[in-house]
Each structure stands twice: as structure tokens, then as C-alpha cells.
Design an enzyme around this catalytic site. Sequence first.
Site, PDB file in Angstrom:
ATOM      1  N   HIS B 256       0.834  -1.202   0.000  1.00  0.00           N
ATOM      2  CA  HIS B 256       0.000   0.000   0.000  1.00  0.00           C
ATOM      3  C   HIS B 256       0.873   1.259   0.000  1.00  0.00           C
ATOM      4  CE1 HIS B 256      -3.679   2.301   1.228  1.00  0.00           C
ATOM      5  NE2 HIS B 256      -2.766   3.090   1.760  1.00  0.00           N
ATOM      6  N   GLU B 257       1.821   1.321   0.926  1.00  0.00           N
ATOM      7  CA  GLU B 257       2.658   2.524   1.017  1.00  0.00           C
ATOM      8  C   GLU B 257       3.589   2.646  -0.189  1.00  0.00           C
ATOM      9  OE1 GLU B 257       1.631   4.593   3.035  1.00  0.00           O
ATOM     10  OE2 GLU B 257       0.487   3.272   4.370  1.00  0.00           O
ATOM     11  N   HIS B 260       1.758   4.627  -2.739  1.00  0.00           N
ATOM     12  CA  HIS B 260       1.866   6.078  -2.498  1.00  0.00           C
ATOM     13  C   HIS B 260       3.246   6.599  -2.928  1.00  0.00           C
ATOM     14  CE1 HIS B 260      -1.898   6.793  -0.444  1.00  0.00           C
ATOM     15  NE2 HIS B 260      -1.663   5.885   0.485  1.00  0.00           N
ATOM     16  N   GLU B 286      -4.653   7.717  -3.003  1.00  0.00           N
ATOM     17  CA  GLU B 286      -5.160   6.436  -2.501  1.00  0.00           C
ATOM     18  C   GLU B 286      -5.469   5.477  -3.645  1.00  0.00           C
ATOM     19  OE1 GLU B 286      -4.850   6.199   0.635  1.00  0.00           O
ATOM     20  OE2 GLU B 286      -5.894   4.329   1.125  1.00  0.00           O
TER      21      GLU B 286
END
EC number: 3.4.17.19
Lengths: 491, 491
Positions: B256-257, B260, B286
Amino acid sequence: MTTAYDELMAFQRETEALGQVAGRLGWDQETMMPRGAAEQRSEEMSAMEGVLHARRTDPRVGEWLAKAEPADAVAAAQLRHIRRSYERSVKVPARLAQELARVTSVAQGVWAQARAKEDVPGFLPILQDVIRLRQEEAACLAAGGDAYDALLNDYEPGATAAGIGAMFDRMRPRLVALRAKVLGAAKQPAALQGSFGADAQMRMARDLATAFGYDWERGRLDLAVHPFSSGSGDDARITTRVAEADPFNCFYSTIHEVGHACYELGIDSDYRLTPLGAGVSMGVHESQSRIYENQLGRSRAFTGWMFTQMRERFGEFGITSADEFYASVNRVSPGYIRTESDEVQYNLHIMMRFDLERDLIGGSLSVKDLEDAWNARFLADFGVAVDRPSHGMLQDVHWSVGLFGYFPTYSLGNVYAGCLHRALRADVPDLDAALAKGDATPATGWLRERLQRHGGLREPKDTIAEACGFEPDEGPLLDYLEAKFGAIYQL
Amino acid sequence: MTTAYDELMAFQRETEALGQVAGRLGWDQETMMPRGAAEQRSEEMSAMEGVLHARRTDPRVGEWLAKAEPADAVAAAQLRHIRRSYERSVKVPARLAQELARVTSVAQGVWAQARAKEDVPGFLPILQDVIRLRQEEAACLAAGGDAYDALLNDYEPGATAAGIGAMFDRMRPRLVALRAKVLGAAKQPAALQGSFGADAQMRMARDLATAFGYDWERGRLDLAVHPFSSGSGDDARITTRVAEADPFNCFYSTIHEVGHACYELGIDSDYRLTPLGAGVSMGVHESQSRIYENQLGRSRAFTGWMFTQMRERFGEFGITSADEFYASVNRVSPGYIRTESDEVQYNLHIMMRFDLERDLIGGSLSVKDLEDAWNARFLADFGVAVDRPSHGMLQDVHWSVGLFGYFPTYSLGNVYAGCLHRALRADVPDLDAALAKGDATPATGWLRERLQRHGGLREPKDTIAEACGFEPDEGPLLDYLEAKFGAIYQL
């Protein structure tokens, strides 16, 4: 109703907070920053420096200073620091300050390359520029006085080249004599043998920091290429390095930086984010790192505990008794590099840099003659010919970044540590019993109470005199060195 | 001759650099800072916020904006961002901005303690302060309009609570129906069994980041209580967390990170340290983290590779086939925690936070009633009573740091990820072949080219529409979820 003093202090508090932010950015750069971020980071640092410079030279500071009335000794000391910083900033034209920042930033890279390539001629032109700019700056600051003294005062307010020169003249004969006797002694200590795992070294480094009372709630330990400490108030971090063949490098770098950090962390919390809330000078700071590292960390009592710890953690390493280990920790051997030097020879390294940099700033030594001057002096003082520039005049970063007047504060730190150690031993007669159990906190406690907590309240030399109860001079250091190394080397 | 545009951009560049410094300070606070430094840090952050606020509201910015002539679409977009920021900043008094920075910095620590101690009453007073300050700020920004919309616009320019509310109304029935069918299915996937060593998890997390093309030269991975990414340009860092019983927590937080961070690192380097040099909105941001985590990282193809890797690294864990593993990764089970939620239920968590925070900001819900309101809504939506505050209203950091209006951008991100995934699969039909070999870089490449490299060039919704080739709505996400979970659960 707020007074000029209150307004000034509120403004200054924000400046101090921003200074801490800039310091943290420097810490990040040396410990955590991804390599690819270097170029962007230099823009970020430059923007922070711009903000700080604008605040330090803000005309309102001059107006507040003109009006502010100190209510007590603490307020008077705060004003003294702010006035010194402000007057220094406004004396130097912005153009010169910018040029210095630009040239020293480039020069540091040029120096690193020159050192890697043993290329003295590649370094001399930009060193000449740095010296010329620092001479110009010194002329602005000195206002007719001594140029070198003006630079020295940035690092050690109140110190003069004349005073330090006279002290060095008194120190030199005893150090030279001690060095000759030690190196000529029949029995020389053994060096450690074997390899010492990096993780185990770092675990022991943590335990050493704890032994000296480092407050882990307000600090942390990381790796860096060149060990340093960073930050004031409630966030004083330390770094160390690890070489698997030489655990003392890691351990004594750690203890040294713990000394610096304990000073910052020991300052009265009322002074946090004010000019009094940081170590008062480079010399006094170095007195803390040196007494932790040498007089305490390299003492017979503490190294006895370290020996037991190292045997438990690392097994056999060719040293079989605590006395042998103590001698090994304090081993004196010929060498070119200041940062690897022992207690006996260290100040001789500083003395030659002090003389050379005074001549460079004063103009009696030109950069084209520097290498010859360095090598001749090294041969005279150490009896060895310099074999390559990276072992000679290219070994230190300081001059490339404009740090002229900084070197003598290392020796001042040693001298002050000698004085503090004499007073500490008189006040805490059973200190060795604690050190022998790996507990140096009684020393940290004494230093905090007598010195650290006062931060910038007193002038540097007064800070030492008040802590010791006597005026500092080189006597206690020299007595300590002669006694310690006389015993180790059975002179 | 420099134009107003050039002068504005030079000034803005320093502001962006200082913004990066403030961001790095935030990263430090969550990863490296010693705990005892929290109070001092809040002053440092506040001082930085003061500097940034002064620059953002500098009257010269208004003058430059009035005179600047954009030469092209890029310059026009730069001006659009600066104008939006300037107009926002001048509406909020410096006193309020600094107070918000100070209080939220303290509140975050209070929240962390309250969560650890299950102490709702210990958190409410400072939460009340945060809400009051954000309400004040919203009133300044909204100028008579909707307060919540004003806050939402900070994170998602162009979005409105009415539009999001309507979208949620369309999504809810299909999600509720899917959830009921999934939880009622005859065959439920198995969970992993055993314990997964922290160091091995972190090594696999690094390899996962590499699989998605994370640039380690311009980033790093650390541990944090609540995983996050931080920084733009050439320094975009990520964090994760480790629970020995649940390696998916670590792995999918990391992926997830990475989404980003890849967005930030994928932006055209010409935009570095300019307003275009950062992700355009939280929702678009997101969309990147979600498509990496879910549509790619939780795909059958990629989990097939992960299964092999986990068997090699961790041995037996009760799952014996790649299909079973895929089902396990995508297991839907009742649970309290948003960040641990599956794709089916995640948006239901957001919908309740969206409704509660609109009521908190609007004033129809008071903090003293928040816990009851949370627990009642959770029981209604999820059919389970909250058993402790850390499973309920204390689970998220967001409100403590003043992030009201932020939660709905998570669902917008999911919706946008659904759209991007549809377009990506159409353009890269053989993607699964690469994913099955643990190589997600073709997806990163497509996303960089179609979306990431443009940074803030276009408005958020247009950014998605241009990348996809169609106007985004919730349809693709819901179709994807129904197809995926219909297959896994044999509905």
C-alpha cells in the site's frame, strides 16, 4: 504588558526551535537519508539556512536588544548570547556570508576528492579562496583587533591565540618528554586480536551509553561514517561507527558522543529552546566528551568492567588479564592521524595545526608552502616523515569548510577535562568502586550538578572554574597523563 | 529580466523545500524520535508551521499572482495550485494555524496513550480542542458555505460531501448484499497458522517493495505504529508494521505505502520542489496505494508468486495450494479494525466515519456522545458490538491530528483504483504473466506513464479520467468486487 525582553525571547525561542529543525535535518542526512536525495536535500538545507539567517539579522532583534532590561543574571546571560550572535551577524555583509556558504560547500567536495586522490595541487586553489574569505570575515569581526582571535571567538568566547599559545608552550616539553619515554619503554602493550561482530559491538555500545547514564528516552544511537552528536534539549542523539577489527573505535566513539549528549541533556530544562539551553562553547563541550571517553572510559576501574564484558560477549581476543586490557586500551603508537591518536600524542597534533592555521590566517604562510610546512613540522614533532597527503595536510575536513580557530578547542577540552577530573576525584573519592561495576553515573551526576545544568549561563572559562573550584590550567591534565602512562609503561 | 512568474516560482520553490523539511520532521516523529522529545518537537513543528504560514500568506505572493502571465499549460497549473493555497492560507489567521499545529502535535501523543490504555475519557478533552479549532478553521475557509466541504477540499479539490454521500448511497446496497452473501457462504477460506518471524517479514516486505518497482535509492522502509508514506521528489519514504501472527498486515501495508511512494517518485523530475511535484489529491493518491495493494497485490496471479515465496521463507503455515492461499489473502471476516479490513467491508468502515465526522464538525454530535454513536453505528452496520475502545473510536489516528474530511478520500481512492484497473487490464492484457513471476513493474510503468508522471498538472477527477480514458464512477469497483469475491466464495 510584554516587555522588549519578553518579545525578544519569544522571537528567539522560535529561532532556537528552527535551529533544532535544521540540526535534525543534518542528523538525517548523515544517518537515514536515501543517497538519491542529496541534491534535493541541499536545496532544503539552503532554504532553512535562509530562514535562520533572516531571523538572526532581523532588525527587530537590534531594537529589542537596545530596549531590553534584564531582570536577573539569567536574563542578562540570555541577552549576552543574543547580542553576541546579532552583532556577529550584522558585522558580516550578506554577500560575504553567502559567498562563504557557497565556497565552503564546494570546497568540502573538492577536499574529499583531493584526499581520495592524494592531490594537494587540486585542493590548494579553493583552500586559498576559503582562507581569503575567512580573512575578510575576520577583518569585519575583529574591527582592528586580531583576525585569528575573531575566528577563535566563534567557537570559544573569551579565548585568545596568545593565551592558548602560551599554554601550548608550557605543555609541549612535558608531552614531548612523556611521548619519548613511552615509545621507548621496554614493555609495549599488546593489541586486540580477532574479529568482533558488528551487532554485538552495537549491543555493547548501547550498554556503554547506559553505563554513563545516557537518557534513552531523550536520545538514540545510530551508525554514521563520522561519529557525531546532534540536538539540544530533550532530543540529543548520538552516532557511532563499527569496524570489525577494532571494537575500541566503536566503543570510545560512543562514549565520546555520550559525553556531548549528556551535556546537552543535563542542562536545566528551564533553558530549553533558549540561548542558555545549549553547551556554552566547543572547548567546554569537548571537556565533557573527553572526560567521559578518557579519564573515565579509559580508566583502570572502568576498563576492568569492560574486559569482563568483552570476554563474555566476544570470547578470546588475545588479552588475558584486566591489567593487560587496560594497557591495550591506552596503547600509544606512532601514527599520522589525529582522530586515531592516543591521549599522550593528541595535543601535539593540535599544536601544529594551531600554529599553521594562525600563520595561514595571518598571511605569513601561503597555501603553496603549506604542505612543506606541515611535513617539516610533523617530522620535527613526531620524528616521522609524512608518507602521503591523506596522512598529512589532507587528513582533516576542517579547513575546507572554513573551520579556522576550531582546532585549539579540542585541546582546551582536554585541559578542562583534566581539571574537572581532579575536582571530581576529590569530591567523589569512591568513584572507582562504581566504575569497576560498569556504573559511571556518579560521574555524570557530579558533572551535571557542577557544570552541565548551567548550559550557557556563564562564560566558558568561568563555567569550568565554577565547576572545579579553581582556575583551570594545563597542570592537572599533564600530571594525570604522566601518572597514568608512567604506571602503564613502568617508566 | 525576471518576470513576476519567475519571481513567484523562485519564492515558491523555497516554500516547497521548507514544506519537505516539515514533512521529514513528521516522518522522524513517527519513526525515530525519542519519546521524551515530544513536547519540544511540538514547538519545533509549530515554529516550522509559522514559517510556512508566513510564506504562504506573504503579500508578495498575492502581488505576483496578480501580475503573473502563464506561458503554457504547465505554468497555468502551477499558478492554479499556488493561488488555491494562497487564498486558503490568507483566510486562516496565523494564530489559529499555529495553535492547530501545536494542539494536534500534542493530541497525537495523547491519542496513542489513550489507545494503549483503552482510556476514552483521557482522549476526549484534547479531541474536543482539535474539533473546535478545525471548526474555527472551517468557518474561515467556508465563508458561509458548508464547513465540512471546506475541510474536504483540502484533501480532494472539487469533491463535495453531497457528491460523496450520493455515491455512498449507490454503493451501500451492493456492498451490503455482497458482504452478506460472502459471510454466509458455505465454504470459508482458512486463515494462516503459526508464527512468522519479524526479521523474515521485513525481508519479504523489502522484496515486495522491489517487486513493485520501489526505488531504494530515493526511499527507505522503517517501522511505525501506523504505516504511512512521506516525502516527495527524490525522498519518498515508507513505513510498515509487524505482527508475528499476521504477516499479511506487514506485507499489504508495505505494498500500500509503496503505491503512495511510487506515485511521488514517478512524477516528472522537472516538477520537483514545485506545486506540480506532488500527488494531486488524497483520493488520487489512494487510488495508487489501493490498486497496488488490492487489484494487483491481492490478485490470483501475484498471490501465486507470494505463496511460493512464503513457503520458501516460512515453511508450513496450514495452507497447501496457491488457490487456497489466494482465498486466504482475500478472506472476509467480521472485524473491528478498518486498516485490517478486506476489500468487501472496507468502504462500509469509511461510510460510518464519514457520517460521524460530518456530525462532529457540523456540531450535531458532541465528543462525549461519540463513543456511543460509534458503537451503535458499528453494531448496526457490522452486526457486532465493539468490545473495547481500541477496536472502536480510538483505532484511527486521524481525528487526533485534525484530519476531518480525509476518510472519504480512502473510498474515492478505491473507486478510482477500480477504474484504473479496468483501463490497465485492457491496455496490458498479459499483466498476469508478469505478476505470476513476482513482477508488478509493468503495472507501475503503465501507471507512471498514464497518471503518476503528471503530478498536479490536472484536477484530481480529470487526472483519473485522462488516465482511464473514461469518466470515473463506482461501477468498475463494484463489478470487480462482485466478480472476484463471487468466484472465491463460489456464490
